[in-house]
Design an enzyme around this catalytic site. Structure first.
Site, PDB file in Angstrom:
ATOM      1  N   CYS A  15      29.068  27.615   4.378  1.00 35.64           N
ATOM      2  CA  CYS A  15      29.065  26.391   5.181  1.00 35.64           C
ATOM      3  C   CYS A  15      29.085  25.202   4.238  1.00 35.64           C
ATOM      4  CB  CYS A  15      27.813  26.367   6.052  1.00 35.64           C
ATOM      5  SG  CYS A  15      27.731  24.915   7.113  1.00 35.64           S
TER       6      CYS A  15
ATOM      7  N   HIS B   4      31.121  29.927  14.463  1.00 34.38           N
ATOM      8  CA  HIS B   4      30.338  29.181  13.469  1.00 34.38           C
ATOM      9  C   HIS B   4      30.362  27.677  13.794  1.00 34.38           C
ATOM     10  CE1 HIS B   4      29.188  28.391   9.072  1.00 34.38           C
ATOM     11  NE2 HIS B   4      29.525  27.198   9.510  1.00 34.38           N
ATOM     12  N   GLU B   5      31.561  27.160  14.099  1.00 34.23           N
ATOM     13  CA  GLU B   5      31.693  25.723  14.369  1.00 34.23           C
ATOM     14  C   GLU B   5      31.052  25.353  15.702  1.00 34.23           C
ATOM     15  OE1 GLU B   5      32.450  24.104  11.872  1.00 34.23           O
ATOM     16  OE2 GLU B   5      33.463  25.655  10.709  1.00 34.23           O
TER      17      GLU B   5
ATOM     18  N   HIS C 272      27.504  24.682  15.345  1.00 33.68           N
ATOM     19  CA  HIS C 272      27.178  23.353  14.809  1.00 33.68           C
ATOM     20  C   HIS C 272      27.010  22.320  15.933  1.00 33.68           C
ATOM     21  CE1 HIS C 272      27.169  23.715  10.495  1.00 33.68           C
ATOM     22  NE2 HIS C 272      28.379  24.251  10.442  1.00 33.68           N
TER      23      HIS C 272
HETATM   24 ZN    ZN Z   1      29.176  25.243   8.833  1.00 34.80          ZN
END
Ligand code: ZN
Length: 175
Positions: A101, A143-144, A147
């Site tokens: 990341c 993953h995004e 966020h």
């Molecule tokens: Zn990330």
């Protein structure tokens, strides 16, 4: 001209906020943010970047899988802005794979993710897209999306034994 944005790192509270829905995709602010994220993720050798990583709490991210120094085996695709993204359905199968990341430099972790997902998002042209994503690209999307909900990959690992440093990762998987 698009400008490179500063990527904030773990410890900055904005990374832990839930991001807000984008109301007006065509606004100058959102279109400029997309432009700037596209150049920032490329410069950083990332395969994805979410708005909260540049301290903007908006529900949008870029998925930009391509082979690069940090991910030599990544599949090639056109960098895509995904606005107000959602997962509509997912496979029962989960797979563990390595992630890093831009907001957590120097660390890689083996993270379980759904292998295939059906997703929906608004493109930067304002059109709604529905797509099935699999494997590495599905991993980037998950993953995004995390966020946007204040979650980082460290929250998803099964054990701290699944964390290694970037230097050891490069030794294990020399590009
Ligand atoms: Zn990330």
């Amino acid at each position: 001209m698009p400008e490179l944005l500063e990527v904030i790192e773990l410890g900055n509270p904005i990374l832990r906020h839930k991001a807000q829905l984008v109301e007006d995709v065509q606004s100058n602010r959102i279109q400029t943010l997309v432009e700037n994220l596209l150049v920032t993720v490329k410069e950083a050798n990332g395969v994805g970047i979410a708005a909260p990583q540049v301290a903007q709490s908006d529900r949008l991210f870029i998925v930009a899988s391509r082979p690069n120094l940090r991910y030599p085996a990544a599949p090639m695709m056109e960098p895509t802005a995904m606005i107000n993204p959602r997962i509509l359905a997912h496979s029962d199968e989960t797979v563990k794979g390595w992630e890093g990341c831009l907001s957590i430099p120097g660390i890689r972790g083996e993270v379980p993710r759904d292998r295939a997902i059906e997703v929906e998002y608004t493109g930067r042209d304002g059109k709604l897209h529905k797509q099935e994503l699999t494997d590495f690209v599905a991993r980037i999307f998950q993953h995004e999306l995390d966020h946007l909900d204040g979650i980082v990959f460290l929250d998803r690992i099964e054990s701290t034994q699944d964390l290694i440093t970037e230097r050891e990762y490069q030794r294990l998987f020399p590009g």
